[in-house]
Every structure is written in structure tokens, then in C-alpha cells.
Design a protein around this motif. Structure first.
Motif, mmCIF file in Angstrom:
data_model
loop_
_atom_site.group_PDB
_atom_site.id
_atom_site.type_symbol
_atom_site.label_atom_id
_atom_site.label_comp_id
_atom_site.label_asym_id
_atom_site.label_seq_id
_atom_site.Cartn_x
_atom_site.Cartn_y
_atom_site.Cartn_z
ATOM 1 N N ASP A 144 0.828 -1.212 0.000
ATOM 2 C CA ASP A 144 0.000 0.000 0.000
ATOM 3 C C ASP A 144 0.860 1.259 0.000
ATOM 4 O OD1 ASP A 144 -2.287 -1.568 0.199
ATOM 5 O OD2 ASP A 144 -3.107 -0.485 1.922
ATOM 6 N N ALA A 145 0.347 2.307 -0.645
ATOM 7 C CA ALA A 145 0.954 3.633 -0.556
ATOM 8 C C ALA A 145 0.553 4.224 0.791
ATOM 9 C CB ALA A 145 0.459 4.520 -1.689
ATOM 10 N N ALA A 146 1.467 4.919 1.441
ATOM 11 C CA ALA A 146 1.220 5.477 2.769
ATOM 12 C C ALA A 146 1.447 6.984 2.766
ATOM 13 C CB ALA A 146 2.143 4.816 3.797
ATOM 14 N N VAL A 147 0.542 7.710 3.427
ATOM 15 C CA VAL A 147 0.674 9.154 3.599
ATOM 16 C C VAL A 147 0.311 9.468 5.044
ATOM 17 C CG1 VAL A 147 -0.170 11.437 2.930
ATOM 18 C CG2 VAL A 147 0.085 9.643 1.201
ATOM 19 N N LYS A 148 1.158 10.275 5.685
ATOM 20 C CA LYS A 148 0.882 10.720 7.060
ATOM 21 C C LYS A 148 1.080 12.225 7.119
ATOM 22 C CE LYS A 148 3.765 9.553 10.430
ATOM 23 N NZ LYS A 148 4.366 8.897 11.625
ATOM 24 N N ALA A 149 0.122 12.925 7.706
ATOM 25 C CA ALA A 149 0.231 14.374 7.902
ATOM 26 C C ALA A 149 0.245 14.654 9.395
ATOM 27 C CB ALA A 149 -0.938 15.086 7.239
ATOM 28 N N THR A 169 15.405 26.522 23.343
ATOM 29 C CA THR A 169 15.563 25.136 22.920
ATOM 30 C C THR A 169 14.180 24.502 22.734
ATOM 31 O OG1 THR A 169 15.575 24.271 25.181
ATOM 32 C CG2 THR A 169 17.715 24.887 24.222
ATOM 33 N N ILE A 170 14.174 23.379 22.033
ATOM 34 C CA ILE A 170 12.944 22.605 21.862
ATOM 35 C C ILE A 170 13.235 21.177 22.303
ATOM 36 C CG2 ILE A 170 11.285 21.666 20.208
ATOM 37 C CD1 ILE A 170 11.618 24.235 18.578
ATOM 38 N N THR A 171 12.459 20.703 23.287
ATOM 39 C CA THR A 171 12.637 19.342 23.796
ATOM 40 C C THR A 171 11.585 18.368 23.262
ATOM 41 O OG1 THR A 171 11.351 19.894 25.766
ATOM 42 C CG2 THR A 171 13.761 20.111 25.917
ATOM 43 N N GLY A 172 10.479 18.907 22.735
ATOM 44 C CA GLY A 172 9.434 18.015 22.236
ATOM 45 C C GLY A 172 8.419 18.740 21.381
ATOM 46 N N ALA A 173 7.634 17.958 20.662
ATOM 47 C CA ALA A 173 6.546 18.483 19.838
ATOM 48 C C ALA A 173 5.431 17.434 19.831
ATOM 49 C CB ALA A 173 7.015 18.758 18.413
ATOM 50 N N SER A 174 4.181 17.904 19.765
ATOM 51 C CA SER A 174 3.062 16.978 19.692
ATOM 52 C C SER A 174 1.906 17.642 18.966
ATOM 53 C CB SER A 174 2.622 16.553 21.092
ATOM 54 O OG SER A 174 2.198 17.675 21.843
ATOM 55 N N GLY A 175 0.966 16.816 18.516
ATOM 56 C CA GLY A 175 -0.191 17.332 17.819
ATOM 57 C C GLY A 175 -0.912 16.242 17.066
ATOM 58 N N PRO A 176 -1.807 16.644 16.172
ATOM 59 C CA PRO A 176 -2.597 15.668 15.420
ATOM 60 C C PRO A 176 -1.765 14.959 14.349
ATOM 61 C CG PRO A 176 -3.161 17.892 14.737
ATOM 62 C CD PRO A 176 -2.217 18.023 15.878
ATOM 63 N N ALA A 177 -2.177 13.724 14.053
ATOM 64 C CA ALA A 177 -1.553 12.921 13.001
ATOM 65 C C ALA A 177 -2.662 12.213 12.221
ATOM 66 C CB ALA A 177 -0.591 11.902 13.598
ATOM 67 N N ASP A 178 -2.617 12.303 10.909
ATOM 68 C CA ASP A 178 -3.566 11.615 10.036
ATOM 69 C C ASP A 178 -2.809 10.603 9.200
ATOM 70 O OD1 ASP A 178 -5.763 13.240 10.838
ATOM 71 O OD2 ASP A 178 -5.104 14.795 9.457
ATOM 72 N N LEU A 179 -3.307 9.373 9.150
ATOM 73 C CA LEU A 179 -2.659 8.294 8.412
ATOM 74 C C LEU A 179 -3.617 7.714 7.387
ATOM 75 C CD1 LEU A 179 -0.262 6.217 8.135
ATOM 76 C CD2 LEU A 179 -1.540 4.800 9.762
ATOM 77 N N THR A 180 -3.125 7.532 6.151
ATOM 78 C CA THR A 180 -3.911 6.886 5.095
ATOM 79 C C THR A 180 -3.049 5.856 4.388
ATOM 80 O OG1 THR A 180 -5.184 8.930 4.753
ATOM 81 C CG2 THR A 180 -5.297 7.264 3.018
ATOM 82 N N LEU A 181 -3.574 4.627 4.269
ATOM 83 C CA LEU A 181 -2.921 3.571 3.498
ATOM 84 C C LEU A 181 -3.857 3.189 2.366
ATOM 85 C CD1 LEU A 181 -1.639 1.221 6.379
ATOM 86 C CD2 LEU A 181 -0.472 3.162 5.317
ATOM 87 N N THR A 182 -3.331 3.233 1.129
ATOM 88 C CA THR A 182 -4.144 2.984 -0.058
ATOM 89 C C THR A 182 -3.506 1.901 -0.910
ATOM 90 O OG1 THR A 182 -4.764 5.321 -0.045
ATOM 91 C CG2 THR A 182 -5.234 4.079 -2.054
ATOM 92 N N SER A 183 -4.291 0.915 -1.307
ATOM 93 C CA SER A 183 -3.751 -0.147 -2.163
ATOM 94 C C SER A 183 -3.384 0.427 -3.518
ATOM 95 C CB SER A 183 -4.764 -1.279 -2.316
ATOM 96 O OG SER A 183 -5.918 -0.828 -2.982
ATOM 97 N N VAL A 184 -2.326 -0.111 -4.108
ATOM 98 C CA VAL A 184 -1.856 0.371 -5.413
ATOM 99 C C VAL A 184 -1.796 -0.751 -6.413
ATOM 100 C CG1 VAL A 184 -0.595 2.358 -4.574
ATOM 101 C CG2 VAL A 184 0.546 0.172 -4.678
#
Length: 184
Positions: A144-149, A169-184
Motif C-alpha cells: 500500500d501507498a502510505a501518507v501521514k500528515a 531550545t525545543i525538547t518536544g513536539a506533539s499534535g494531530p496525526a492523520d494516516l492513510t494507506l491505499t492499495s496500489v
């Protein structure tokens, strides 16, 4: 009484015969038909990510270890899943918070305990957001093709807003994540 059947009877007989022939033909479909059609979305989930940077990011390039926790908890299609990924990155700065500079693998464990390994081949960083593109190289959804935002909605550290100019300085980051897996 007329012994000749009406046209309605012939129409019904023809329709019934056609349906029986069609049903019989469907039984002859080969069992080797593909399980998934191309271009079908197998997984479409939203969730969150959390990155921890060691040592903390500064505006000067340095070798950094990035430990990432991903949760793909709310799915329109597919099962929820999660992953933990640790990458060593050369030359990281606070100017590229959301992406790793080298390709990396992420193994996602789905809620039924099956796994998919995604090879993230490229990242497009747009400042506070990033889009990862890759391919499932092992396990469930192989090929599958994979895309993550992702989007860094929360950045932690000492005066992280001043990091790009050398004042924090920056020690961390967090937030939303969207994942899509599509058959090719």
C-alpha cells in the motif's frame, strides 16, 4: 378461455430465465479474483503524535535522537493502531522540528495485534506541519501507498519560540496525526 399465454407471462418467464442464467454464471467466477481492488483506501485514521528530542534542539545543527509515539485511534476505515519509533538524526535543528532528515521505518501495531511496517521515504516540511510519503513494506497491507500528515500544535522546551534565533531550545513536539494507506 384463451390457451395462448399473454406477453406478460412470456416477459416474466424470460426475466426469470435470465436471472437463473445470470446466477448460474456468477457461480462460475474464478476463485482467484483479487481480494482488494487498486486504489482502495484500506486505512484512514486520525490520532496524535509526540516527539521527544535528545539532546534538545537548538538553532545549531547537531546529532539528535528523536523518540516518537504515534496513536492512530479514530478510524473511518481500518483498525486503530499505534507505534513507537526512535531515530538518530544528524544535523537536526529547531528549524526542522517535524521531520527526520533520513528515510525511516515505522511498525504500526493494529488493534488485532497484526502489524504493518511503513518505509517513510520522504518528508515535506512546511514549518509547523509535515507530510510523510512512503510504502508498506511488510505485514498487513503490504504494497500500500502510505501518507501521514502531522502538525506541531504544542512545542515544549525553554523559550521554544526563540529557538530559531538562538535564544531557546525545543525538547518536544506533539499534535494531530492523520494516516492513510491505499492499495496500489
Amino acid at each position: 378461455m384463451n390457451a395462448v399465454p399473454s406477453r406478460v407471462v412470456f416477459s416474466r418467464l424470460a426475466a426469470t430465465a435470465g436471472a437463473v442464467a445470470l446466477a448460474g454464471g456468477l457461480l462460475l467466477v474464478p476463485a482467484s479474483a483479487p481480494a482488494r481492488a487498486q486504489g482502495v483506501v484500506d486505512v484512514q485514521c486520525t490520532g496524535t503524535f509526540t516527539d521527544e528530542f535528545t539532546p534538545a534542539l537548538t538553532n545549531q545543527p547537531q546529532n539528535v535522537t528523536i523518540a516518537t509515539q504515534n496513536s492512530y485511534a479514530t478510524c473511518v476505515t481500518g483498525l486503530p493502531g499505534s507505534s513507537s519509533v526512535t531515530n538518530s538524526e544528524p544535523g537536526e535543528t529547531c528549524l526542522n522540528v517535524l521531520h527526520t532528515l533520513t528515510p525511516f521505518d515505522e511498525t504500526i501495531t493494529w488493534s488485532d495485534q497484526t502489524t504493518s511496517t511503513v518505509h517513510w521515504a520522504s518528508v515535506e516540511d512546511t514549518g509547523g506541519a509535515a507530510t510523510f510519503t512512503g510504502t508498506v513494506t511488510a505485514g498487513r497491507y503490504l504494497g500500500d501507498a502510505a501518507v501521514k500528515a502531522t502538525e506541531a500544535a504544542d512545542i515544549t522546551g525553554t523559550n521554544p519560540e526563540l529557538c530559531p534565533v538562538g535564544g531557546g531550545t525545543i525538547t518536544g513536539a506533539s499534535g494531530p496525526a492523520d494516516l492513510t494507506l491505499t492499495s496500489v
